[in-house]
Design a protein around this motif. Structure first.
Motif, PDB file in Angstrom:
ATOM      1  N   ASP A   1       0.308  -1.373   0.291  1.00 18.67           N
ATOM      2  CA  ASP A   1      -0.229   0.051  -0.230  1.00 18.67           C
ATOM      3  C   ASP A   1       0.509   1.201   0.006  1.00 18.67           C
ATOM      4  O   ASP A   1       0.418   2.479  -0.264  1.00 18.67           O
ATOM      5  N   GLU A   2       2.563   1.252   0.069  1.00 20.05           N
ATOM      6  CA  GLU A   2       3.238   2.414   0.866  1.00 20.05           C
ATOM      7  C   GLU A   2       4.113   2.856  -0.730  1.00 20.05           C
ATOM      8  O   GLU A   2       4.283   3.283  -0.963  1.00 20.05           O
ATOM      9  N   TRP A   3       3.967   1.969  -1.944  1.00 22.53           N
ATOM     10  CA  TRP A   3       4.177   1.643  -2.812  1.00 22.53           C
ATOM     11  C   TRP A   3       4.491   3.281  -3.879  1.00 22.53           C
ATOM     12  O   TRP A   3       5.062   3.606  -4.319  1.00 22.53           O
ATOM     13  N   ASP A   4       3.014   3.528  -3.917  1.00 25.59           N
ATOM     14  CA  ASP A   4       3.103   4.298  -4.538  1.00 25.59           C
ATOM     15  C   ASP A   4       2.382   6.334  -4.279  1.00 25.59           C
ATOM     16  O   ASP A   4       1.975   6.469  -4.623  1.00 25.59           O
ATOM     17  N   VAL A   5       3.054   6.202  -2.858  1.00 27.12           N
ATOM     18  CA  VAL A   5       3.069   7.201  -1.840  1.00 27.12           C
ATOM     19  C   VAL A   5       3.338   8.217  -2.990  1.00 27.12           C
ATOM     20  O   VAL A   5       4.071   8.077  -3.344  1.00 27.12           O
ATOM     21  N   ASP A   6       2.555   9.742  -2.204  1.00 30.14           N
ATOM     22  CA  ASP A   6       4.262  10.756  -2.851  1.00 30.14           C
ATOM     23  C   ASP A   6       4.591  11.446  -2.273  1.00 30.14           C
ATOM     24  O   ASP A   6       5.777  11.924  -2.291  1.00 30.14           O
ATOM     25  N   ASP A   7       4.710  11.199  -0.569  1.00 29.22           N
ATOM     26  CA  ASP A   7       5.396  11.478   0.312  1.00 29.22           C
ATOM     27  C   ASP A   7       5.574  10.319   1.413  1.00 29.22           C
ATOM     28  O   ASP A   7       4.459  10.106   1.784  1.00 29.22           O
TER      29      ASP A   7
ATOM     30  N   ARG B   1       9.082  16.039   8.936  1.00 34.04           N
ATOM     31  CA  ARG B   1       9.020  16.403   7.599  1.00 34.04           C
ATOM     32  C   ARG B   1       7.348  17.290   7.776  1.00 34.04           C
ATOM     33  O   ARG B   1       6.876  16.767   8.514  1.00 34.04           O
ATOM     34  N   SER B   2       7.819  18.450   7.136  1.00 36.30           N
ATOM     35  CA  SER B   2       6.770  19.493   6.807  1.00 36.30           C
ATOM     36  C   SER B   2       6.169  19.821   5.223  1.00 36.30           C
ATOM     37  O   SER B   2       7.510  19.394   5.061  1.00 36.30           O
ATOM     38  N   LEU B   3       4.963  19.728   5.424  1.00 40.06           N
ATOM     39  CA  LEU B   3       4.673  19.780   4.429  1.00 40.06           C
ATOM     40  C   LEU B   3       4.028  20.905   3.493  1.00 40.06           C
ATOM     41  O   LEU B   3       2.906  21.358   4.599  1.00 40.06           O
ATOM     42  N   ALA B   4       4.575  22.129   3.349  1.00 40.26           N
ATOM     43  CA  ALA B   4       3.403  23.269   3.158  1.00 40.26           C
ATOM     44  C   ALA B   4       1.977  23.409   1.956  1.00 40.26           C
ATOM     45  O   ALA B   4       2.639  23.242   0.703  1.00 40.26           O
TER      46      ALA B   4
ATOM     47  N   LEU C   1       4.691  15.304   9.341  1.00 36.34           N
ATOM     48  CA  LEU C   1       4.829  13.858   9.034  1.00 36.34           C
ATOM     49  C   LEU C   1       5.623  13.201   9.774  1.00 36.34           C
ATOM     50  O   LEU C   1       6.474  14.411  10.402  1.00 36.34           O
ATOM     51  N   ASN C   2       5.087  11.963  10.864  1.00 42.61           N
ATOM     52  CA  ASN C   2       5.896  11.469  12.003  1.00 42.61           C
ATOM     53  C   ASN C   2       6.234  10.755  10.977  1.00 42.61           C
ATOM     54  O   ASN C   2       6.428  10.209   9.791  1.00 42.61           O
TER      55      ASN C   2
ATOM     56  N   SER D   1       3.217   7.242   5.529  1.00 42.56           N
ATOM     57  CA  SER D   1       3.160   7.589   4.262  1.00 42.56           C
ATOM     58  C   SER D   1       1.674   7.944   3.990  1.00 42.56           C
ATOM     59  O   SER D   1       0.034   8.072   4.766  1.00 42.56           O
ATOM     60  N   VAL D   2       1.784   8.993   3.140  1.00 39.56           N
ATOM     61  CA  VAL D   2       0.814   9.982   2.416  1.00 39.56           C
ATOM     62  C   VAL D   2       0.321   9.478   1.172  1.00 39.56           C
ATOM     63  O   VAL D   2       1.129  10.018   0.494  1.00 39.56           O
ATOM     64  N   ARG D   3      -0.427  10.040   0.421  1.00 42.66           N
ATOM     65  CA  ARG D   3      -1.204  10.130  -0.776  1.00 42.66           C
ATOM     66  C   ARG D   3      -1.598  11.850  -1.068  1.00 42.66           C
ATOM     67  O   ARG D   3      -2.502  11.857  -0.035  1.00 42.66           O
ATOM     68  N   ARG D   4      -1.428  12.380  -2.168  1.00 48.04           N
ATOM     69  CA  ARG D   4      -2.157  13.808  -1.667  1.00 48.04           C
ATOM     70  C   ARG D   4      -3.372  13.808  -2.161  1.00 48.04           C
ATOM     71  O   ARG D   4      -3.174  13.185  -3.524  1.00 48.04           O
ATOM     72  N   GLN D   5      -4.414  14.040  -1.948  1.00 44.55           N
ATOM     73  CA  GLN D   5      -5.428  14.457  -2.791  1.00 44.55           C
ATOM     74  C   GLN D   5      -6.334  15.659  -3.661  1.00 44.55           C
ATOM     75  O   GLN D   5      -5.701  16.817  -2.468  1.00 44.55           O
ATOM     76  N   THR D   6      -6.448  15.754  -5.242  1.00 41.16           N
ATOM     77  CA  THR D   6      -5.751  17.584  -5.496  1.00 41.16           C
ATOM     78  C   THR D   6      -7.158  17.369  -5.946  1.00 41.16           C
ATOM     79  O   THR D   6      -7.778  16.353  -6.601  1.00 41.16           O
ATOM     80  N   ASP D   7      -7.365  19.697  -6.047  1.00 38.57           N
ATOM     81  CA  ASP D   7      -8.697  19.287  -7.414  1.00 38.57           C
ATOM     82  C   ASP D   7      -8.406  20.633  -7.640  1.00 38.57           C
ATOM     83  O   ASP D   7      -8.201  21.137  -7.083  1.00 38.57           O
ATOM     84  N   GLY D   8      -7.100  20.072  -9.007  1.00 41.40           N
ATOM     85  CA  GLY D   8      -6.904  21.423  -9.934  1.00 41.40           C
ATOM     86  C   GLY D   8      -5.319  21.182  -9.473  1.00 41.40           C
ATOM     87  O   GLY D   8      -4.852  19.978  -8.849  1.00 41.40           O
ATOM     88  N   ASP D   9      -4.879  22.145  -9.020  1.00 41.73           N
ATOM     89  CA  ASP D   9      -3.618  22.754  -8.065  1.00 41.73           C
ATOM     90  C   ASP D   9      -4.085  22.773  -6.880  1.00 41.73           C
ATOM     91  O   ASP D   9      -2.292  23.608  -6.101  1.00 41.73           O
ATOM     92  N   ARG D  10      -4.729  22.405  -5.992  1.00 32.89           N
ATOM     93  CA  ARG D  10      -5.140  22.716  -5.256  1.00 32.89           C
ATOM     94  C   ARG D  10      -4.398  21.505  -3.881  1.00 32.89           C
ATOM     95  O   ARG D  10      -6.187  20.131  -4.906  1.00 32.89           O
ATOM     96  N   THR D  11      -4.507  21.010  -3.583  1.00 33.18           N
ATOM     97  CA  THR D  11      -4.510  19.673  -2.548  1.00 33.18           C
ATOM     98  C   THR D  11      -5.455  20.451  -1.349  1.00 33.18           C
ATOM     99  O   THR D  11      -5.912  20.663  -0.775  1.00 33.18           O
TER     100      THR D  11
END
Length: 332
Positions: A124-130, A138-141, A150-151, A155-165
């Motif tokens: 489940d972690e193979w296709d993560v974004d971060d 790590r901090s994600l702005a 992130l502690n 592992s996380v995947r980002r959900q986006t709408d256009g260019d917005r997370t």
């Protein structure tokens, strides 16, 4: 490394391709895979849509029966003697499939979800974004005043709408979300539930099928198939795949301790405290003394000085420590 996994259910693959896919799943979760194996797998899965579909179908089937297979291994350790079948016909039916799946479980063990010592990412972690490594934070702005921390081993995947997370999928680990308040909800999906907030601060912890959502400031709405919980500041709820707890209060000094560089234990079982330390420390600490396993631990320990914390635990519980290669520390 990103491994493509289809998001839609494909047609039933041919028996030969399905057998190849099972073999790849077995190798990549066995703990014996090397970087060259990962590269070969990438070439195989990208070589044709049918290869991609075959692996996606095998992974989907494994995900569906994996909890039962793990329970089978727990109750029947002798199942580990099973061997992976080389092939099966498409008419072999459900019984043959379950046998093949149990064989994969026996060969891969729980590494499919929890790789041994964290040496190889779970599927489940193979296709993560971060992703963060052991001991890393790590901090994600993100967009619109959203900051995510992130502690360790997260592992996380980002959900986006256009260019917005607009949200995250917390595959594994722990994340803290700070929202400046832009009038739009930010969503964190973990397991079968999701948490929504427009402002404030909350944390989501997703480990071993258990999700804990803590509201630090503001309000958080937690949606689960079994019910909805509205959290206020210093409140939390816990959910699993089929159930969600009530709302409980959280001690102010306990949240968010890890963001301050400390681990806080309050009457925590020694074995659980050691497992938490293992998340932050390279290698592995193993407790083999059953007489102290359930003894309570209370205190604050600096994440940057975990070897000192282990020495304190060793002295407090009269444990003998033995260091082995690979960062393995045995407490007896």
């Amino acid at each position: 490394m990103k491994i493509p996994v289809p998001s839609t259910r494909p047609a039933t693959p041919s028996p030969d391709l399905e057998a190849q896919a099972w073999n790849w799943l077995r190798l990549l979760t066995s703990g014996d895979a090397r970087e060259v194996d990962a590269q070969r797998f990438q070439r195989w899965v990208r070589s044709s849509p049918s290869h991609r579909a075959a692996y996606g179908e095998v992974k989907r089937r494994w995900d569906a029966i994996e909890p039962s297979a793990r329970e089978l291994l727990r109750l029947r350790p002798e199942a580990a003697a099973l061997e992976m079948p080389r092939s099966r016909t498409s008419s072999s039916g459900r019984r043959a499939f379950l046998g093949a799946a149990a064989s994969v479980a026996a060969i891969a063990g729980m590494a499919v979800v929890y790789p041994p010592l964290g040496l190889w990412p779970a599927p489940d972690e193979w296709d993560v974004d971060d992703r963060t490594a052991t001991g890393e934070q790590r901090s994600l702005a993100l967009s619109d005043g959203v900051e995510v921390t992130l502690n360790t081993r997260t592992s996380v995947r980002r959900q986006t709408d256009g260019d917005r997370t607009v949200g995250l999928v917390l595959v594994h680990g722990e994340a803290a979300i700070d929202l400046a308040g832009g009038g739009r909800s930010f969503v964190v999906v973990a397991g079968v539930g999701r948490s929504l907030a427009e402002s404030g601060q909350f944390e989501v912890r997703h480990l071993e099928g258990k999700v804990c959502v803590t509201c630090v400031e503001g309000t958080v709405r937690v949606e689960h198939p079994a019910g909805v919980r509205q959290l206020q500041a210093r409140q939390q709820t816990i959910y699993h795949a089929t159930s969600v707890s009530g709302i409980s209060r959280v001690e102010p000094q306990a949240v968010p301790a890890w963001r301050l560089g400390v681990l806080v234990f309050n009457q925590t079982r020694l074995t659980d405290a050691i497992e938490e330390i293992n998340r932050y420390r390279p290698g592995r600490v193993m407790l083999v003394n059953d007489t102290v396993r359930n003894k309570p631990v209370s205190g604050r320990f600096a994440i940057a000085s975990l070897d000192l914390a282990l020495w304190q635990l060793q002295e407090a519980f009269d444990l003998h420590a033995r260091s082995l290669p690979g960062g393995l520390l045995v407490l007896s």
